[in-house]
Write an enzyme that holds these catalytic residues in place. Structure first.
Site, short mmCIF file in Angstrom:
data_model
loop_
_atom_site.label_atom_id
_atom_site.label_comp_id
_atom_site.label_asym_id
_atom_site.label_seq_id
_atom_site.Cartn_x
_atom_site.Cartn_y
_atom_site.Cartn_z
N SER A 1 0.84 -1.19 0.00
CA SER A 1 0.00 0.00 0.00
C SER A 1 0.88 1.23 0.00
CB SER A 1 -0.89 0.03 1.24
OG SER A 1 -1.56 1.27 1.38
N TYR B 1 -1.53 0.70 10.87
CA TYR B 1 -1.69 0.04 9.58
C TYR B 1 -0.52 0.34 8.66
CZ TYR B 1 -3.73 -1.00 4.97
OH TYR B 1 -3.95 -1.47 3.70
#
Length: 250
Positions: free
Chosen positions: A143, A156
């Site tokens: 990501s 995260y």
């Protein structure tokens, strides 16, 4: 194994309910894949999946990201079902909420175990099989959140940063073996998992991520971004002074 013209025939999806993962598998099936294994906790309803509707033979396997001692066995079960693995898509993970993680550190640790350490054991198990085969690709869904970690989602983001580094190192370890790793760096993708997150600039759909993966597999790329504009954007963000970066994370 890939056929005589190089078409992917078999696909294993780790994270069998992932919308992005399923979009990638669907794209590969449209391009010729015929055997699919969907691996998820509790299994999935294989017969009603999109790959099955497109004519692929779809199998379901139990897969628990938090049980690393089972990951080698899961890979072996997939091989027993479909033979050599042409493409393995590593798409499992949880997004969660930063405020919730700060209020409950134990939940943050559990999420980090799914988003990073689960990928370490699964990735090594897959790599061992691909090295033994002498061919195949592991597609790792990283990501942009891990390219430079922001304060609003640093639990995260830090796990994704670790995963991105692990995937790059794993790719280097496979160099010369015939197997390879494709790292995928999507930006904001509207899915069930991200429904509670405010939209971000330059979003991508699961289908657009699948298009980038398909192109990357064909070209032999080591990394793809979705959308591509994020690559130069984050190259600049890496150079941004930290005080300014903190302000962007509010």
């Amino acid at each position: 194994m890939r056929d005589s013209v190089g078409t992917v025939r078999t696909v294993l999806l780790l994270g069998g309910r992932s919308e992005i993962g399923l979009a990638i598998v669907e794209r590969l099936v449209r391009e010729g894949a015929r055997e699919v294994v969907l691996a998820a906790r509790g299994g999935v309803e294989a017969s009603s999946s999109a790959p099955a509707a497109l004519g692929a033979t779809v199998h379901s396997l139990e897969f628990d990201a938090t049980a690393p001692d089972t990951h080698t066995a899961t890979v072996k079960e997939a091989v027993a079902l479909v033979g050599d693995l042409d493409v393995v898509v590593d798409a499992f993970g949880v997004l969660g909420d930063q405020a919730g993680y700060e209020a409950d550190p134990a939940s943050a640790a559990r999420a980090a175990a799914v988003n990073y350490t689960g990928h370490v054991s699964a990735g090594l198990a897959v790599a061992a099989r691909l090295r033994e085969q002498g061919h195949g690709a592991l597609v790792v869904l990283s990501s942009v959140a891990g390219v430079r970690v922001r304060r609003f989602n640093f639990v995260y983001g830090s796990a994704k940063a670790g995963l991105d580094g692990f995937a790059q190192g794993l790719a280097d370890s496979l160099h010369g073996s015939g197997a390879r790793v494709l790292v995928v760096r999507p930006g904001y993708v509207p899915t069930r998992m991200s429904a509670h997150v405010d939209p971000a600039p330059f979003p991508a759909t699961p289908g657009q991520v699948a298009d980038a993966v398909s192109a990357g597999l064909r070209s032999g790329a080591t990394t793809v971004w979705a959308p591509r504009v994020l690559q130069p954007l984050f190259a600049g963000m890496r150079l941004m002074p930290r005080p300014l970066w903190r302000r962007l994370g509010r």
